[in-house]
Scaffold this motif. Sequence first.
Motif, short mmCIF file in Angstrom:
data_model
loop_
_atom_site.label_atom_id
_atom_site.label_comp_id
_atom_site.label_asym_id
_atom_site.label_seq_id
_atom_site.Cartn_x
_atom_site.Cartn_y
_atom_site.Cartn_z
N GLN A 88 0.83 -1.21 0.00
CA GLN A 88 0.00 0.00 0.00
C GLN A 88 0.86 1.26 0.00
OE1 GLN A 88 -2.52 -0.65 3.40
NE2 GLN A 88 -3.49 -2.41 2.39
N ALA A 89 1.94 1.23 0.76
CA ALA A 89 2.83 2.40 0.80
C ALA A 89 3.50 2.61 -0.56
CB ALA A 89 3.89 2.22 1.89
N ALA A 90 3.87 1.50 -1.21
CA ALA A 90 4.53 1.61 -2.52
C ALA A 90 3.58 2.16 -3.57
CB ALA A 90 5.06 0.25 -2.95
N GLU A 91 2.29 1.84 -3.41
CA GLU A 91 1.32 2.28 -4.42
C GLU A 91 1.14 3.80 -4.46
OE1 GLU A 91 -2.03 -0.12 -3.40
OE2 GLU A 91 -1.37 -1.81 -4.67
N LYS A 92 1.58 4.46 -3.42
CA LYS A 92 1.47 5.93 -3.40
C LYS A 92 2.61 6.59 -4.17
CE LYS A 92 -0.81 6.06 1.07
NZ LYS A 92 -0.48 5.82 2.46
N LEU A 93 3.58 5.79 -4.59
CA LEU A 93 4.84 6.34 -5.12
C LEU A 93 4.98 6.14 -6.62
CD1 LEU A 93 7.28 4.77 -2.49
CD2 LEU A 93 6.34 7.09 -2.43
N HIS A 94 5.81 6.97 -7.20
CA HIS A 94 6.48 6.61 -8.46
C HIS A 94 7.79 5.98 -8.01
CE1 HIS A 94 9.01 7.87 -12.15
NE2 HIS A 94 8.52 6.66 -12.32
N LEU A 95 7.84 4.65 -8.10
CA LEU A 95 8.96 3.90 -7.56
C LEU A 95 9.87 3.44 -8.70
CD1 LEU A 95 10.22 2.53 -5.06
CD2 LEU A 95 8.60 0.65 -5.39
N ILE A 96 11.13 3.81 -8.61
CA ILE A 96 12.12 3.44 -9.63
C ILE A 96 13.09 2.46 -8.98
CG2 ILE A 96 13.97 4.29 -11.12
CD1 ILE A 96 12.60 7.12 -10.79
N ILE A 97 13.15 1.25 -9.52
CA ILE A 97 14.03 0.22 -8.96
C ILE A 97 15.08 -0.18 -10.00
CG2 ILE A 97 14.15 -2.12 -8.00
CD1 ILE A 97 11.21 -1.81 -7.15
N ILE A 98 16.33 -0.03 -9.64
CA ILE A 98 17.43 -0.52 -10.49
C ILE A 98 18.14 -1.58 -9.65
CG2 ILE A 98 19.49 0.10 -11.83
CD1 ILE A 98 18.31 3.01 -11.85
N PRO A 99 17.75 -2.85 -9.82
CA PRO A 99 18.17 -3.86 -8.84
C PRO A 99 19.65 -4.19 -8.86
CG PRO A 99 16.80 -4.84 -10.56
CD PRO A 99 16.77 -3.37 -10.79
N MET A 100 20.29 -4.05 -10.03
CA MET A 100 21.71 -4.40 -10.10
C MET A 100 22.43 -3.42 -11.02
SD MET A 100 23.55 -8.06 -10.79
CE MET A 100 23.07 -8.72 -9.18
N VAL A 101 23.13 -2.47 -10.40
CA VAL A 101 23.85 -1.45 -11.17
C VAL A 101 25.15 -2.01 -11.72
CG1 VAL A 101 24.99 0.81 -11.00
CG2 VAL A 101 22.81 0.44 -9.83
N ASN A 102 25.76 -2.96 -11.00
CA ASN A 102 27.08 -3.45 -11.38
C ASN A 102 27.09 -4.97 -11.60
OD1 ASN A 102 29.82 -3.93 -11.70
ND2 ASN A 102 30.40 -3.30 -9.63
N PRO A 103 26.45 -5.44 -12.68
CA PRO A 103 26.45 -6.88 -12.92
C PRO A 103 27.84 -7.44 -13.20
CG PRO A 103 25.50 -5.70 -14.80
CD PRO A 103 25.69 -4.70 -13.71
N ASP A 104 28.73 -6.62 -13.76
CA ASP A 104 30.10 -7.12 -14.04
C ASP A 104 30.75 -7.60 -12.74
OD1 ASP A 104 29.64 -6.19 -16.58
OD2 ASP A 104 31.25 -4.69 -16.57
N GLY A 105 30.69 -6.75 -11.73
CA GLY A 105 31.30 -7.10 -10.46
C GLY A 105 30.62 -8.30 -9.83
N ARG A 106 29.28 -8.33 -9.89
CA ARG A 106 28.55 -9.45 -9.28
C ARG A 106 28.92 -10.78 -9.94
NH1 ARG A 106 27.34 -13.29 -7.38
NH2 ARG A 106 25.41 -14.02 -6.40
N CYS A 107 29.13 -10.74 -11.25
CA CYS A 107 29.42 -11.99 -11.97
C CYS A 107 30.84 -12.50 -11.69
CB CYS A 107 29.23 -11.78 -13.47
SG CYS A 107 27.47 -11.65 -13.91
N ARG A 108 31.68 -11.69 -11.08
CA ARG A 108 33.02 -12.15 -10.71
C ARG A 108 33.01 -12.96 -9.41
NH1 ARG A 108 35.24 -6.96 -11.17
NH2 ARG A 108 34.43 -6.85 -13.28
N PHE A 109 31.90 -12.93 -8.72
CA PHE A 109 31.75 -13.71 -7.47
C PHE A 109 30.95 -14.96 -7.81
CE2 PHE A 109 29.31 -14.48 -3.44
CZ PHE A 109 30.39 -14.90 -2.69
N PRO A 110 31.55 -16.16 -7.66
CA PRO A 110 30.92 -17.36 -8.21
C PRO A 110 29.92 -18.05 -7.29
CG PRO A 110 33.15 -17.86 -7.45
CD PRO A 110 32.92 -16.41 -7.17
N TYR A 111 29.54 -17.42 -6.18
CA TYR A 111 28.65 -18.09 -5.21
C TYR A 111 27.33 -17.33 -5.06
CZ TYR A 111 33.12 -20.24 -4.10
OH TYR A 111 34.32 -20.89 -4.20
N ARG A 112 26.38 -17.98 -4.42
CA ARG A 112 25.05 -17.37 -4.23
C ARG A 112 25.03 -16.38 -3.09
NH1 ARG A 112 20.64 -21.16 -3.00
NH2 ARG A 112 19.42 -19.26 -3.29
#
Length: 367
Positions: free
Chosen positions: A136-160
């Motif tokens: 309900q709180a989110a519905e009041k917003l214009h919500l901008i989500i960028i979940p992963m800005v740096n996929p290059d760095g994340r992909c260098r880590f081989p674990y979950r």
Amino acid sequence: MSNKYAPPAEWIDGQKNVPGFWKGSYEDVLEVIGSVKKGRVTLGTTSAGGRDIYMVEYGKQGDLRRTATFNSATCVNRRDTDCYANKKGDDIKPCLMLMGCIHGLEFEGTVSLLNLISLLETGRDFLGDEHPELVQAAEKLHLIIIPMVNPDGRCRFPYRSIVGAPFLTFRYYAQGTWKNGELCHHPACKAVHPIKEASDFLGCYFNDDGVNIQQEGVLTMSNEARFLFETAHRFAPDILVNMHGGSDTAGGLLDTSLAPQKLRNEILGLDQRVCTAFAKEGYKYVITSKYNSTDVNFKPQGLTGMLHLCCGGLSMTYESNQGVYVGPDRPDSQVLNHEQIYRTHQLLYAEVFRYTCEIFEKRRQGK
Ligand SMILES: [Zn+2]
């Protein structure tokens, strides 16, 4: 990898016990983005390594009636920047921009943002829980989500998950090693930027060009930062949260010395609310003393500061706990598990959603 920093076999074996809701890989981002129906997905840009960086929006924004940039508007009237973003129309919503995984090993924000997307899409997060108050709180917003800005760095880590890793393994993957094989410690790793040519193993901090996106300034070196600046400029968010992690740290918000004291006081107001919410559930939280901008040691906080200068919004860095034990000499240390780390983000979001609406109303009233 160098054996010196290799994680122990039992920790690697424990990866199979990482809970299913803990979705924080690049593949997880692509899968969740592919499932979005209610939100609007935009392919924002590509990383240095050619990976796609997506944005999801919820809530439609109205016409900001823009005739100037933010900085130009401040010259007309510092308190009222209507010629950049006029928020008085009935079609304008409070705007919040959330960014995850600016540093590739700090993907706790990504996990919570993907769970948030699931919640907004299906009414349930990946734990199967409903959080109607958050929806309900989110519905009041214009919500901008960028979940992963740096996929290059994340992909260098081989674990979950990095939770429970030995500190030196964490350091190895976070900032990498110099040419001589020694760890690039923090903050010494920031003395070379971009770092690619100076490193042996390029840490997850950096994109594939060795750029630390968080330390971007006026000489934008990466598509990733440029996309964030363009997005902040375009939508004029009331609040922007740039999400990071810091081993065993207590939660906390960092502001930027590039913002006026009034805005920094407002960030302090939010800090106090999040601190109270954390304390109620036993989570440690530190209200960081806000650097005085007249101090010669002031820190502009790189990307966080530059994002403020793009749009005038309350721009802040959130430091999450990462469940990595550093050592006995850290007074505010706490080592959380996956569920607890996720819970702290829910508490943060609940407060930030509310606060975005309050700041928006204040601005409409010319305050
Ligand atoms: Zn970071």
